[in-house]
Design an enzyme around this catalytic site. Sequence first.
Site, short mmCIF file in Angstrom:
data_model
loop_
_atom_site.label_atom_id
_atom_site.label_comp_id
_atom_site.label_asym_id
_atom_site.label_seq_id
_atom_site.Cartn_x
_atom_site.Cartn_y
_atom_site.Cartn_z
N ALA A 68 33.38 58.17 75.04
CA ALA A 68 33.55 59.69 74.80
C ALA A 68 34.83 59.75 74.43
O ALA A 68 35.86 60.18 75.04
CB ALA A 68 33.09 60.54 75.78
N LEU A 71 37.37 61.05 68.92
CA LEU A 71 37.55 60.88 67.58
C LEU A 71 39.25 61.36 67.58
O LEU A 71 39.62 62.00 66.87
CB LEU A 71 37.30 61.93 66.63
CG LEU A 71 35.59 61.87 66.45
CD1 LEU A 71 35.09 62.91 65.52
CD2 LEU A 71 35.25 60.47 66.05
N ASN A 122 31.72 60.03 58.50
CA ASN A 122 31.14 59.75 59.85
C ASN A 122 30.40 61.29 60.09
O ASN A 122 31.43 62.44 60.20
CB ASN A 122 32.35 59.69 60.84
CG ASN A 122 31.73 59.84 62.26
OD1 ASN A 122 30.52 60.39 62.41
ND2 ASN A 122 32.67 59.51 63.18
N CYS A 125 28.90 61.31 65.01
CA CYS A 125 29.52 60.99 66.62
C CYS A 125 28.91 62.12 67.34
O CYS A 125 29.08 63.16 67.16
CB CYS A 125 31.13 61.21 66.28
SG CYS A 125 31.90 61.08 67.84
N ILE A 185 23.55 52.32 62.96
CA ILE A 185 23.47 53.81 63.37
C ILE A 185 24.74 54.13 64.28
O ILE A 185 25.59 53.20 64.64
CB ILE A 185 22.20 53.90 64.46
CG1 ILE A 185 22.45 52.86 65.40
CG2 ILE A 185 21.06 53.90 64.04
CD1 ILE A 185 21.34 52.99 66.53
N GLY A 211 26.20 48.90 72.01
CA GLY A 211 26.16 47.95 72.63
C GLY A 211 24.60 47.31 72.72
O GLY A 211 23.86 47.98 72.21
N GLY A 237 24.95 48.38 65.44
CA GLY A 237 24.25 48.86 66.91
C GLY A 237 23.80 47.68 67.54
O GLY A 237 22.98 47.21 67.60
C1 LIG Z 1 35.01 53.00 71.82
C2 LIG Z 1 34.26 53.34 70.52
C3 LIG Z 1 34.54 54.31 69.48
C4 LIG Z 1 33.85 54.63 68.28
N1 LIG Z 1 34.60 55.31 67.56
C5 LIG Z 1 33.78 55.38 66.26
C6 LIG Z 1 34.48 56.28 65.45
O1 LIG Z 1 35.68 57.04 65.51
N2 LIG Z 1 33.49 56.81 64.24
C7 LIG Z 1 32.39 56.28 64.26
O2 LIG Z 1 31.65 56.41 62.91
N3 LIG Z 1 31.84 55.31 65.07
C8 LIG Z 1 32.51 55.26 65.99
N4 LIG Z 1 31.95 54.46 67.29
C9 LIG Z 1 30.53 53.73 66.94
C10 LIG Z 1 30.41 52.48 66.48
O3 LIG Z 1 31.31 52.45 65.23
C11 LIG Z 1 29.03 51.86 66.25
O4 LIG Z 1 28.34 52.85 65.35
C12 LIG Z 1 28.45 51.90 67.53
O5 LIG Z 1 29.47 51.78 68.60
C13 LIG Z 1 27.26 50.95 67.46
O6 LIG Z 1 27.61 49.80 67.36
P1 LIG Z 1 28.14 48.38 68.49
O7 LIG Z 1 26.90 48.57 69.48
O8 LIG Z 1 28.19 47.22 67.66
O9 LIG Z 1 29.28 49.10 69.17
C14 LIG Z 1 32.58 53.97 68.36
C15 LIG Z 1 32.13 53.13 69.29
C16 LIG Z 1 32.85 52.78 70.28
C17 LIG Z 1 32.23 51.85 71.44
#
Ligand SMILES: Cc1cc2nc3c(=O)[nH]c(=O)nc-3n(C[C@H](O)[C@H](O)[C@H](O)COP(=O)(O)O)c2cc1C
Lengths: 297, 297, 259, 259
Positions: A68, A71, A122, A125, A185, A211, A237
């Site tokens: 969390a 942003l 985006n 979120c 996603i 994750g 994702g």
């Molecule tokens: C610490 C963290 C910060 C994130 N911040 C953003 C963000 O600012 N904008 C966004 O569109 N997605 C954000 N995400 C989502 C990731 O871009 C991604 O969509 C999501 O984590 C799923 O992919 P992953 O499993 O490879 O992490 C964030 C994810 C994490 C873990």
Amino acid sequence: MLEVEVSGLKFENPLILASGVLGMSASSMISAVKFGAGGVVTKSIGVRAREGHPMPCVVELPFGLINAMGLPNPGCEEFKEEIKKFKENCDAPIIASIFGGDPSEVREVARTLRDADGFEINVSCPHSDVTKKLEDDEEMIGDIVREVKKAVDSPVWVKLSPNVSSIVEIGLAAQEAGADAVVAINTLRAMIIDVETGVPILGNRIGGLSGSCIKPVAVRCIYELYETLEIPIIGVGGVTSWKDAVEMMLAGASAIEIGTAVMKDVRIFEKIKAGLKEYLTKKNLKIEELVGRAHRV
Amino acid sequence: MLEVEVSGLKFENPLILASGVLGMSASSMISAVKFGAGGVVTKSIGVRAREGHPMPCVVELPFGLINAMGLPNPGCEEFKEEIKKFKENCDAPIIASIFGGDPSEVREVARTLRDADGFEINVSCPHSDVTKKLEDDEEMIGDIVREVKKAVDSPVWVKLSPNVSSIVEIGLAAQEAGADAVVAINTLRAMIIDVETGVPILGNRIGGLSGSCIKPVAVRCIYELYETLEIPIIGVGGVTSWKDAVEMMLAGASAIEIGTAVMKDVRIFEKIKAGLKEYLTKKNLKIEELVGRAHRV
Amino acid sequence: MLPRMVEIKEIIEEGRDAKTFILDAPWLKGATPGQFLMVWIPEIGERPMSLSSSTSITVKRVGRVTSRLHDMKEGDFIGIRGPYGRGFEISDGKSLLIAGGMGSAPLAFLSERVNKFTALIGARTKDDLVLLRKFSKGELLIATEDGSEGRKGFVTDLIDEIEMKVYDAIYACGPDGMLREILDRAKELNILHKLQISVERYFKCGIGVCGSCVLDPSGVRVCKEGPIFRGEEVFDSEIGRYRRDASGRRVKYGNSKRI
Amino acid sequence: MLPRMVEIKEIIEEGRDAKTFILDAPWLKGATPGQFLMVWIPEIGERPMSLSSSTSITVKRVGRVTSRLHDMKEGDFIGIRGPYGRGFEISDGKSLLIAGGMGSAPLAFLSERVNKFTALIGARTKDDLVLLRKFSKGELLIATEDGSEGRKGFVTDLIDEIEMKVYDAIYACGPDGMLREILDRAKELNILHKLQISVERYFKCGIGVCGSCVLDPSGVRVCKEGPIFRGEEVFDSEIGRYRRDASGRRVKYGNSKRI
Ligand SMILES: Cc1cc2nc3c(=O)[nH]c(=O)nc-3n(C[C@H](O)[C@H](O)[C@H](O)COP(=O)(O)O)c2cc1C
Ligand SMILES: Cc1cc2nc3c(=O)[nH]c(=O)nc-3n(C[C@H](O)[C@H](O)[C@H](O)COP(=O)(O)OP(=O)(O)OC[C@H]3O[C@@H](n4cnc5c(N)ncnc54)[C@H](O)[C@@H]3O)c2cc1C
Ligand SMILES: Cc1cc2nc3c(=O)[nH]c(=O)nc-3n(C[C@H](O)[C@H](O)[C@H](O)COP(=O)(O)OP(=O)(O)OC[C@H]3O[C@@H](n4cnc5c(N)ncnc54)[C@H](O)[C@@H]3O)c2cc1C
Ligand SMILES: Cc1cc2nc3c(=O)[nH]c(=O)nc-3n(C[C@H](O)[C@H](O)[C@H](O)COP(=O)(O)O)c2cc1C
Ligand code: FES
Ligand code: FES
């Protein structure tokens, strides 16, 4: 052999740094490219600087992460510099992730960051008030896309939320408004409570799950979107291995974003590239032949 | 010390066998009670016998399970016998999980199974055409609840889907229609593709994700529902330890259902009971004091 | 465990309608006789199959999935998950192996692991006898319903030709009716504890979650607590009386085809 | 790793504004000096803190979370996750330890593990000197800005009183300005490779995912690849020039309070 083109942007390989993971500064994005990323998406940037949610802002689970962050970002004026610095040092495409509470805000951010090679809006979120209320508002998403398209010439992607009744309808709304691609996603809306104290751990209480545990949901979303949409899909994702990347491409992704897995290992891009190459060689396939292949059977 | 009362039903402990896991026959449900369950929910039963989706219908992941059983069941007429047999052998409450394509079908199932101590209306299985289209149809869910309430005297629960834009609004619709409790959550819509062959593994292609990886989503749903609803919430999704059970109760669950964890260990109920007792003793709390405690801080 | 694609290294014809598929799956080496695989043919279906050795299955052509499997060639790939379930407890003493029809498959694997054994093998007709070669290192008695090989009659009739009580362990696999008769005979002789039987039910998940394979009245899962059970664990069970079909409806024994 | 609730076993007052909290967390025994914990006070917040021994942190009261921590009593519980990050590489030879302000915390832990050392410890005033007792087994030189104890001036002034080159390893922790000066001096003497510094940046996640702590221009994560860096790894970095605040905005050194 790994080159892909998505919405007119050429990537040396289909592995892109996902938004919000290390994308706060040019230096960290340049290092992702150094470690093999074919492109990068910046942290989501708004009009003004935001500190984000109070800490704790992450909880690590055996199979993923709940974050969390809220942003946090320095605001688009200051972030312009980072994009400039990236482009001075790096040829890989940089996509600016942008957000805002209404179409004019998002347009302002896009315009300020117009040096970026593309934009990822985006609207997904799940723990920020600004974006949470947009996630299934087809009309508003359409308006934002149209405004941004008017403001910039480079391709515009829309990042979709899985926390909706029908991701396909949201994707269609984006497509109809002129989006050049969708990204699926964002994180799953989630929460964790400490049982010793009875207190929700995250400063914001609610966060987003990412994750490896969300990969089956991501694959399903990509598969569903591919059945209906005409614009390309960027999959994201839970990708942690070349198998995950292949699986997403089979489901319909033209490129892959990687977030959480970068935490444990920045070299993940190189590793996945190697696996991808070996797979393509063994199967005697071109990379674009992977995209959507699971729909043929 | 673990007794709970939910919507007028008394359970010796708050741990209930979740629908669809072993609940196909009286014998397996009786054995769940023997291993410590405070109550059981049956497999979801419809008007007619259904074979369910083609196999493979499960894929096991390190952190959970994707299933696409497709609501196989012998039909309510035949299943009546199982409920009878359960009640002859067991004092624990048995909740009949029921589903159907429209209010009159569901009512018919409920009426046929009226020997059950309660009903759980399944409007949330994410890979069955019958229930998938209901999951976010507030009006239809309201109609079904009203029809079932008219047909039976025992308490009526509604099992909610997490695959919707707002689980709270669906929960509210159920409450307004007279539901005595809501159950959250059913599985997350998900998919997995074999990378060697490019084929979606499940016979139905799309399935539902359960097990420990969905717990953060379940806890969030329960927490959100508790903020708004007045009727009790039964928590389900990824409970594998007493800590998980406590966490869900802190989020707002009055009782807990356990599904996937039973696969590895039918004795899970006894184990969680022991942990719960120790926790309550250490914290000097009554079990009902746990419910929703995380909202106080 | 995800299904893992493995190559069919070799196919051996077994009589009329059965084939043995030898799989390139070295990690199965640790499997116990009596354990089973879930065998997946992509786009076609998945079915449970006993291991007939640590790296093979022996399959009778009965319907959609098994027919498709029979059409496959050496070098083709199938998906497997497992080995699953509880296998046989291996006895050091004298063993009696009783197989009806495709029941030979798990007992053929078992025969590799027991010291001294007598095998009673039955089938409808000569051409349905499978894997006989695997039982040749012990004493082998055969029965066919049409008398085309061995004694004419059921495999259970062969029991009269031996002395059940002298064996330290009795292993049986075959149709429910055969298993019921053996359960009854073992009960009479007070040797239920020496008996281990391999039970077949409708498997959907194979890993103990769906409830499709559960036995009345104990509620045990055949795929998880079984498929091998001790005689006393299942004497009182539904075996030989009824079973459940894919939808969970009870089907009286006799109405159902042998699985 | 989830935050784990641990009991505060003992609290030691350190001068005016600092306290050492000894934690009942035996599993931290394997931690390396230089590693840090993320310390959570439920409902209040979470902050990074260096280990000042394998089971303690030493905390200066500066704002919301540290003030609340200072109000806690022995027997109270706090949540911790960690130990995280790369610690110091321990030298067998002669070590020089240079600490400014709360920089004493990780070096106090380090002092338990190095053989022969000289410690240069600086603070604003006498009352801000913390953990001095931990450095007494080595040679100890002190500086305070107001001259209330030891030499009047900055800790870096003490460097003139010793010969930096003779040490096999140099360890430093303190404000960015101090670190920059030490980097420059080590560079001059061509001993950057002997220098290890502990770097502080704004930590949000502490586990390398959020990017909040990244150093320009290399893009290394202080929480993951650090917080301990070799001199040559960070000589060219932003250290002592600017840092980023909670929103990621660059703040010139001098405008930011010491963290
Ligand atoms: C610490 C963290 C910060 C994130 N911040 C953003 C963000 O600012 N904008 C966004 O569109 N997605 C954000 N995400 C989502 C990731 O871009 C991604 O969509 C999501 O984590 C799923 O992919 P992953 O499993 O490879 O992490 C964030 C994810 C994490 C873990
Ligand atoms: C533990 C176990 C071990 C088995 N071992 C062997 C073996 O070694 N060799 C062998 O040839 N057969 C074995 N079988 C039986 C084999 O699974 C069936 O013959 C096969 O499922 C038939 O599939 P089909 O698609 O060809 O036929 P279908 O046309 O689908 O069905 C024909 C009949 O097969 C049975 N059947 C179908 N699906 C299943 C299922 N999922 N689970 C159980 N029975 C089913 C039913 O009785 C059905 O009426 C075993 C079954 C079990 C439960
Ligand atoms: C790796 C590392 C090790 C540290 N070790 C120690 C230690 O051993 N002893 C000690 O007293 N302090 C240590 N700190 C500094 C400590 O984290 C801050 O003093 C603390 O965060 C202040 O929190 P607050 O709520 O009391 O103050 P606030 O009012 O929130 O902030 C006051 C100032 O503290 C700093 N700060 C606040 N939050 C953070 C954060 N999340 N990350 C980094 N800095 C922050 C900022 O400079 C801010 O202006 C360490 C910091 C880091 C990064
Ligand atoms: C194999 C399987 C079958 C299921 N069948 C049903 C069903 O028939 N009706 C239903 O309401 N939920 C069904 N579910 C969902 C569970 O009841 C439960 O909501 C979900 O699995 C999350 O809980 P868990 O993580 O403890 O399994 C099924 C789940 C599994 C794994
Ligand atoms: S086949 Fe599903 S429980 Fe045995
Ligand atoms: S604090 Fe998040 S990456 Fe270092």
